[in-house]
Motif scaffolding. Structure first.
Motif, short mmCIF file in Angstrom:
data_model
loop_
_atom_site.label_atom_id
_atom_site.label_comp_id
_atom_site.label_asym_id
_atom_site.label_seq_id
_atom_site.Cartn_x
_atom_site.Cartn_y
_atom_site.Cartn_z
N CYS A 1 -3.03 -7.34 -60.66
CA CYS A 1 -4.40 -6.70 -60.93
C CYS A 1 -4.85 -7.74 -61.88
O CYS A 1 -4.40 -7.78 -63.02
CB CYS A 1 -4.52 -5.37 -61.18
N ARG A 2 -6.10 -8.39 -62.05
CA ARG A 2 -6.83 -9.23 -63.00
C ARG A 2 -7.06 -8.53 -64.23
O ARG A 2 -7.04 -8.61 -65.12
CB ARG A 2 -8.06 -9.83 -62.14
N CYS B 1 -7.80 -1.07 -59.94
CA CYS B 1 -9.06 -1.10 -60.49
C CYS B 1 -10.19 -0.97 -59.71
O CYS B 1 -11.37 -0.87 -60.26
CB CYS B 1 -9.18 -2.71 -61.39
N CYS C 1 -10.90 -6.23 -58.43
CA CYS C 1 -10.32 -7.50 -58.26
C CYS C 1 -9.66 -7.95 -56.81
O CYS C 1 -9.35 -7.01 -56.08
CB CYS C 1 -9.27 -7.81 -59.51
N CYS D 1 -6.56 -5.93 -56.10
CA CYS D 1 -6.57 -4.64 -55.71
C CYS D 1 -7.68 -4.28 -54.52
O CYS D 1 -7.50 -3.24 -54.09
CB CYS D 1 -7.32 -3.83 -56.94
ZN ZN Z 1 -7.18 -4.95 -60.20
#
Ligand code: ZN
Ligand code: ADP
Length: 612
Positions: free
Chosen positions: A380-381, A398, A401, A404
């Motif tokens: 996840c970023r 999230c 991103c 995700c």
């Molecule tokens: Zn993410």
């Protein structure tokens, strides 16, 4: 103006509602405002778009006297003050762009107590010849001083400005005023530096979360840049966006290419003459063009709040820079997309440049490795960025991103795959670039491959079921993870590192290794929208929204201000969702304060009523 009414508003929530049309505080805003009301020095760190300015603007309307705002962004002061005045806030600015007549009008106004806010550039306040101005101002009942972009005072920050150093004398000059520092980027070290430089007394420290939930992050290994850009632009027809490049040459090339493809785009870099540069910036702020193609020279304090995408066509030199530059997207809180298109050549370029300038310190190298790691990681970023900046990220998914949203596919058997690639690098004698290695692995029978007889190698066509760009992507990831390295020639050659050699010997040598690719199905159909985006458009009548944008543009043009000074997109979207038909219901719309309703209400109501 509202001077009469000002005295009666003593609570912050009332001020927010009346002047900005906002009904709640963003995280930490309330605490930051309370510190100012209490006259306690403070340092406030909030991400770009977190709402720092309101933290000092609202208290200025509650405290007696005039609040001084110190900002290095001279080019933006006028728009900032226009916006405030449009909201009914008595504000003015003084900097080198004013004529002496204009300056006199402002100083008289300050003396007569007609302004609650005064924006001042640092060289006015502390520079040579600033003495008389400073002496004069110190007699003007200054309630507090807000230092915006306060990291500029620290040489540990990313944008040190020597003239900011002189702000150290503020404390002595204005003993009766509290001092408040605001910044979007501050490590603990910069924070300490700010506090000691400004001689803050026992400051309240407020550090916000660095997550920007409305930003959708994507990372793409660079293969066909133009095609990659086209995909982003296709998702953002008519939206405002910034494309950052690492060289002026690339800025020029991409700007002309975009213009030829029918995108309203302009270049921006330090090599343009001042007139053209500021013209292009204005065109962008005025929404006369949609896309600005720029080197990082562009953007310090870009206040177009509806920037819907920021693409980096090359990696910046640290995640701090990335956070700052990508953070210019979505400042209005609506969804926006940040795409990092990187290649290992970018990092090489930075190393060379830093080395040439004698700046390739251990810490600079570490910063580069950190952003390489971000680029090549599979995860996840949001989580990655938040933990990089020292916070913990609570959510598992999230919703915003590439990882995700399921656009990345983590490759099973990554170690095997990596070893195939490494052994191909070894087979071609560590004398060829990434493209050639990928071609050999994919079994391309092109001129280069055939003439070297690389089609006879045992690694030829070893990955024949993969596309060349995909394999290039793996090479980038192996470079970023330190199993391969690239020489710094004009035609960089890919070679094995010690870690790479070790992994060829022993498959168990790299337990953490991960490789990913973009899912093909995703590439073919349109990419999923982020959750924030879906929510932000829910129930919005898009035709009406476009119509309202037209009304806003007309008003902006006739008044000579940028459209966001009239209303933000957030406000227009809510109008297009709730479709208010009366002045009373219009006033309840987010971003419509009393003054704005009076000033612009009828024009927007006409458009709203006329929409069937
Ligand atoms: Zn993410
Ligand atoms: P920063 O200076 O931290 O980058 P700004 O002060 O420019 O952020 O705020 C970003 C945007 O959010 C602005 O359009 C601002 O008007 C809006 N904003 C700030 N505080 C609030 C709030 N409490 N409610 C709604 N919108 C807000």
């Amino acid at each position: 103006m509202y001077h009469g009414a000002l005295d009666t508003i003593t609570d912050l929530a009332g001020v927010l509602e009346r002047f900005w049309g906002y009904s709640s505080f963003r995280p930490l805003q309330r605490d930051a405002m309370d510190a100012i009301i209490a006259g306690r020095d403070s340092i406030v760190v909030l991400p770009t778009g977190g709402g720092k300015s309101l933290c000092f603007l609202a208290p200025a309307l509650v405290r007696d006297g005039v609040a001084v705002v110190e900002s290095p962004l001279i080019s933006l002061m006028k728009d900032q003050v226009d916006t405030l005045v449009g909201n009914g806030v008595p504000a003015a600015f003084i900097n080198s762009t004013l004529s002496s007549d204009q300056r006199r009008t402002v100083t008289e106004g300050v003396r007569d107590g007609r302004f609650r806010l005064l924006y001042v550039s640092p060289e006015r306040l502390v520079g040579e010849g600033g003495d008389s101005f400073r002496n004069w101002l110190s007699k003007c009942n200054v309630s507090f001083i807000a230092v915006d972009e306060a990291h500029c005072i620290s040489q540990w920050g990313h944008d040190f400005r020597p003239e900011y150093r002189q702000l150290a004398s503020l404390r002595a000059q204005f003993p009766g005023a509290s001092l408040h520092a605001f910044t979007a980027t501050a490590t603990a070290r910069v924070r300490r530096d700010i506090a000691s430089q400004l001689a803050l007394k026992d400051p309240v420290e407020l550090v916000g979360s660095f997550d920007r939930p409305n930003l959708l992050y994507r990372v793409l290994p660079r293969n066909n840049l133009k095609k990659q850009l086209q995909e982003v632009l296709a998702r953002h027809k008519g939206d405002g966006g910034i494309i950052y490049c690492t060289s002026r040459r690339e800025v020029e090339a991409l700007a002309s290419w975009l213009t030829e493809s029918g995108v309203r785009a302009r270049p921006y870099h330090a090599g343009l003459d001042d007139r053209e540069r500021s013209r292009n910036q204005d065109l962008f702020l005025d929404e006369e063009i949609d896309v600005i193609v720029a080197t990082v020279a562009f953007g310090m304090g870009i206040d177009r709040s509806d920037v819907r995408f920021v693409v980096h066509a090359g990696a910046p030199q640290s995640l701090e820079h990335y956070q700052q530059e990508s953070g210019r997207a979505g400042r209005d809180g609506l969804e926006a997309e940040c795409v990092l298109v990187y290649s290992s050549a970018d990092f090489m370029k930075w190393r060379l440049m830093l080395e040439r300038n004698g700046e390739l310190t251990d810490s600079a190298c570490k910063l580069l490795r950190d952003i390489e790691r971000y680029a090549s990681s599979v995860g996840c970023r949001h989580r990655h960025l938040v933990s990089y900046f020292g916070d913990t990220y609570e959510k598992d998914d999230c919703g915003a991103c590439d990882y995700c949203l399921g656009e990345l596919e983590s490759m099973p058997g990554a170690v095997d795959l990596a070893r195939k690639i490494l052994s191909c690098v070894a087979r071609v004698g560590q004398r060829f670039g990434a493209a050639h290695v990928a071609n050999v692995l994919c079994g391309s029978e092109n001129e280069q491959v055939m003439s070297r007889r690389h089609n006879d190698l045992s690694t030829f066509a070893l990955l024949k079921d993969s596309a060349v760009p995909e394999v290039r992507g793996y090479v980038e990831q192996l470079l970023a993870q330190g199993f391969l390295r690239q020489t710094d020639d004009a035609f960089p050659v890919v070679a094995l590192t010690n870690e790479g050699v070790e992994l060829l010997r022993n498959p168990a040598a790299a337990p953490g290794l991960a490789l990913s690719r973009q899912r093909r199905v995703v590439r073919e159909r349109e990419q999923r929208r982020s959750r924030v985006e879906a929510e932000a458009w829910e129930g919005v009548d898009r035709d009406l929204f476009e119509k309202l944008r037209g009304v806003r543009m007309q008003i902006a043009r006739s008044r000579g201000v940028p459209p966001y000074v009239v209303f933000h997109d957030t406000t227009l979207r809510e109008m297009a969702r709730l479709k208010p038909q009366t002045m009373d219901s219009l006033r309840t719309i987010y971003g419509v304060g009393a003054r704005k309703a009076e000033d612009l209400g009828e024009e927007f109501l006409n458009a709203l009523r006329g929409h069937g």
